[in-house]
Design a protein around this motif. Structure first.
Motif, PDB file in Angstrom:
ATOM      1  N   GLY A   1      50.500 117.454 118.050  1.00 18.87           N
ATOM      2  CA  GLY A   1      49.661 116.871 119.004  1.00 18.87           C
ATOM      3  C   GLY A   1      49.242 115.602 118.231  1.00 18.87           C
ATOM      4  N   GLY A   2      50.020 115.097 117.374  1.00 19.86           N
ATOM      5  CA  GLY A   2      49.312 113.712 116.867  1.00 19.86           C
ATOM      6  C   GLY A   2      50.037 112.546 117.152  1.00 19.86           C
ATOM      7  N   GLY A   3      50.235 112.391 118.433  1.00 19.31           N
ATOM      8  CA  GLY A   3      50.952 111.271 118.920  1.00 19.31           C
ATOM      9  C   GLY A   3      49.897 109.974 118.981  1.00 19.31           C
ATOM     10  N   GLY A   4      50.478 108.696 119.828  1.00 20.13           N
ATOM     11  CA  GLY A   4      49.472 107.824 119.979  1.00 20.13           C
ATOM     12  C   GLY A   4      49.430 106.918 118.550  1.00 20.13           C
ATOM     13  N   PHE A   5      48.538 106.019 118.699  1.00 20.07           N
ATOM     14  CA  PHE A   5      48.284 105.050 117.520  1.00 20.07           C
ATOM     15  C   PHE A   5      48.354 105.775 116.302  1.00 20.07           C
ATOM     16  N   ARG A   6      47.439 106.947 116.377  1.00 24.46           N
ATOM     17  CA  ARG A   6      47.146 107.358 114.802  1.00 24.46           C
ATOM     18  C   ARG A   6      48.653 107.983 114.472  1.00 24.46           C
ATOM     19  N   GLY A   7      49.360 108.413 115.430  1.00 27.84           N
ATOM     20  CA  GLY A   7      50.600 109.061 114.967  1.00 27.84           C
ATOM     21  C   GLY A   7      51.594 108.017 114.458  1.00 27.84           C
ATOM     22  N   VAL A   8      51.442 106.956 115.012  1.00 23.32           N
ATOM     23  CA  VAL A   8      52.509 105.800 114.381  1.00 23.32           C
ATOM     24  C   VAL A   8      52.039 105.230 113.195  1.00 23.32           C
ATOM     25  N   ARG A   9      50.489 104.995 113.061  1.00 27.04           N
ATOM     26  CA  ARG A   9      50.166 104.718 111.615  1.00 27.04           C
ATOM     27  C   ARG A   9      50.450 105.646 110.667  1.00 27.04           C
TER      28      ARG A   9
ATOM     29  N   ALA B   1      52.899 107.745 110.434  1.00 30.43           N
ATOM     30  CA  ALA B   1      54.655 107.756 109.940  1.00 30.43           C
ATOM     31  C   ALA B   1      54.773 106.579 109.273  1.00 30.43           C
ATOM     32  N   LEU B   2      54.162 105.119 109.645  1.00 28.20           N
ATOM     33  CA  LEU B   2      54.384 104.040 108.844  1.00 28.20           C
ATOM     34  C   LEU B   2      53.950 104.175 107.640  1.00 28.20           C
ATOM     35  N   ALA B   3      52.745 104.902 107.513  1.00 25.44           N
ATOM     36  CA  ALA B   3      52.071 104.956 106.078  1.00 25.44           C
ATOM     37  C   ALA B   3      52.962 105.765 105.042  1.00 25.44           C
ATOM     38  N   GLY B   4      53.859 106.578 105.669  1.00 16.56           N
ATOM     39  CA  GLY B   4      54.548 107.301 104.720  1.00 16.56           C
ATOM     40  C   GLY B   4      55.860 106.727 104.242  1.00 16.56           C
ATOM     41  N   LEU B   5      56.275 105.216 104.796  1.00 16.51           N
ATOM     42  CA  LEU B   5      57.546 104.557 104.249  1.00 16.51           C
ATOM     43  C   LEU B   5      57.379 104.442 102.897  1.00 16.51           C
ATOM     44  N   THR B   6      58.637 104.744 102.288  1.00 16.62           N
ATOM     45  CA  THR B   6      58.656 104.530 100.714  1.00 16.62           C
ATOM     46  C   THR B   6      58.891 103.108 100.544  1.00 16.62           C
ATOM     47  N   THR B   7      58.925 102.899  99.112  1.00 15.10           N
ATOM     48  CA  THR B   7      59.439 101.494  98.778  1.00 15.10           C
ATOM     49  C   THR B   7      60.610 101.044  99.268  1.00 15.10           C
ATOM     50  N   ARG B   8      61.492 102.051  99.264  1.00 15.44           N
ATOM     51  CA  ARG B   8      62.888 101.707  99.880  1.00 15.44           C
ATOM     52  C   ARG B   8      62.878 101.249 101.260  1.00 15.44           C
TER      53      ARG B   8
END
Length: 458
Positions: free
Chosen positions: A13-21, A23-30
């Motif tokens: 249940g972690g959708g919305g803007f918080r969920g998007v943020r 997910a994007l914070a987990g992007l690696t350097t690649r």
């Protein structure tokens, strides 16, 4: 020792803007590089009017975003269990930590990375990579930890990192449980020497047997299941209205008090090679040794406080067997310097101890504290002091002769008061000093009685 926990591979249940943020914070350097390259390609295609370049840019930008979304919505569950063997280790010894990860979901996991949180004094944080865990399957990994410092250290919580096959995104999930590893002082085996004030029997004296006591001297107790009916005391039974039996003969237990000087101003140095750590390890060795010999042992510090459950009114001293030794070592594992400046409270704590043996591990003493320590001798049947020459720890080896003069003065005063004194210098070996406290060796080496069971050199 076992701790377990369960963590979701995704967010419930972690959708919305918080969920998007998240997910994007987990992007690696690649993943960030692919996203930046895609956006740059799309901008160049607009400026240069190249539609083919726009397709390449959209593909580059979409790949890390799709990986992040898929990884974020992953719904498998895993459970982890940690086993620490043993949970109590000595300074410098190793403990083995075993981790078991179970996949309790109906889908296989992707690439997982495990990381267990450990304090820096136990070594680097262990990390393990697991390729794939089938539904209902498990994986086991292990690592070792050790510490050169006493204390209680938390292990965990375990962190689980999820990674997509392309390495574009990593998300972390953390368990909530942890273990505690106790690092206790090193205990050195000591020889069973005959100390000053120690009698040949088990205790200082034995109580007289019931056969020699008169009928009025018998102290009965309540009948317990399994007691011999021939020991029933009929007069007391008639008086109390319930079965009473005669007490069995109980020999008087030998007592020993271990005094540990924890004053910060009395010790020198920091870390494993300091005088305080030497005293803590020596006190642990002496206490465990006297417990193994059947003594009722009480550990007292300069603050006048005793180790919990070591009051002689409670089972005659510290608990028996492994539980008693464990309680003692657990307390010494976290003991620290006190802010006190004197030993007067320790003297008050000995006022109700009665007869017994006193073994003291003390740091730097001035004349006032030496006098207080000398008065402690009057309340014991025998006293042995290990006097740490703190000056020798703080000065170069060439200047130690001058620093030993003041220590020698206090040493002489204590011996005049009836103490057996062993001076402790850097590199001193406790078992060797312990053997020198043997009263038979002292008699043969020119030691003469100084009253009240004490000895000194003529």
């Amino acid at each position: 020792m076992t701790d377990g926990g369960e963590a979701d591979g995704g967010t419930a249940g972690g959708g919305g803007f918080r969920g998007v943020r998240t997910a994007l914070a987990g992007l690696t350097t690649r993943g960030r590089s692919f996203l930046a390259a895609g956006l740059a390609a799309a901008a160049c295609s607009y400026l240069l009017g190249q539609p083919d370049l726009l397709r390449v840019g959209l593909l580059l930008a979409a790949l890390p975003l799709v990986c992040a979304a898929v990884l974020y919505r992953t719904r498998y569950q895993v459970a982890a269990v940690r086993r620490l063997t043993p949970s109590r280790v000595s300074v410098g010894a190793e403990a083995r930590v075993q981790l078991r990860l179970d996949n309790v979901s109906r889908v296989p996991t992707g690439l997982l990375m495990l990381q267990d949180r450990v304090p820096y004094v136990l070594g680097p944080r262990p990390r393990f990579v697991l390729d794939r865990v089938e539904p209902g399957g498990f994986r086991e990994v292990a690592y070792r930890v050790r510490s050169d410092l006493r204390g209680k250290y938390p292990l965990g919580p375990l962190q689980l990192r999820l990674c997509d096959p392309f390495g574009m995104c990593e998300l972390s999930r953390s368990f909530h449980t942890h273990d505690v590893m106790t690092v206790v002082p090193a205990v050195q085996p000591l020889a069973p020497v005959r100390l000053v004030g120690e009698s040949a029997g088990r205790g200082d004296s034995n109580t007289r047997t019931l056969a020699l006591a008169g009928e009025d001297d018998v102290i009965p107790r309540d009948y317990r299941r399994g007691d011999d009916l021939r020991r029933v005391h009929w007069r007391s039974t008639a008086h109390h209205g319930e079965l009473m039996v005669r007490r069995e003969e109980q020999p008087r237990q030998a007592r020993c008090t271990v005094l540990l000087d924890t004053r910060g101003i009395a010790h020198e140095g920091m870390g494993p090679d300091s005088t305080f750590e030497w005293a803590v390890s020596a006190a642990a060795s002496a206490a465990v040794h006297m417990l193994e010999r059947g003594y009722g042992v009480r550990l007292v510090t300069d603050t006048g406080e005793s180790v919990p459950a070591t009051d002689w009114s409670d089972m005659g001293g510290v608990g028996r067997g492994a539980d008693g030794v464990g309680l003692l070592l657990d307390t010494l594992a976290v003991i620290d310097h006190s802010e006190g400046a004197g030993l007067s409270r320790a003297l008050d704590a000995l006022s109700g101890s009665g007869e017994g043996l006193l073994i003291a591990f003390v740091g730097d003493l001035d004349r006032e504290q030496t006098a207080i320590l000398a008065r402690m001798r009057q309340r014991t049947t025998g006293a042995v002091a290990f006097l740490l020459d703190t000056g020798a720890w703080s000065v170069p080896e060439l200047l130690r002769a001058a620093s030993a003069t003041s220590t020698g003065e206090q040493e002489g005063r204590l011996r005049d008061a009836g103490w057996v004194v062993q001076r402790v210098t850097p590199g001193a070996f406790l078992p060797a000093l312990w053997e020198r406290t043997d009263r038979h060796r002292q008699d043969g080496a020119g030691w003469v009685p100084a009253g009240q069971g004490g000895y000194h050199q003529p």
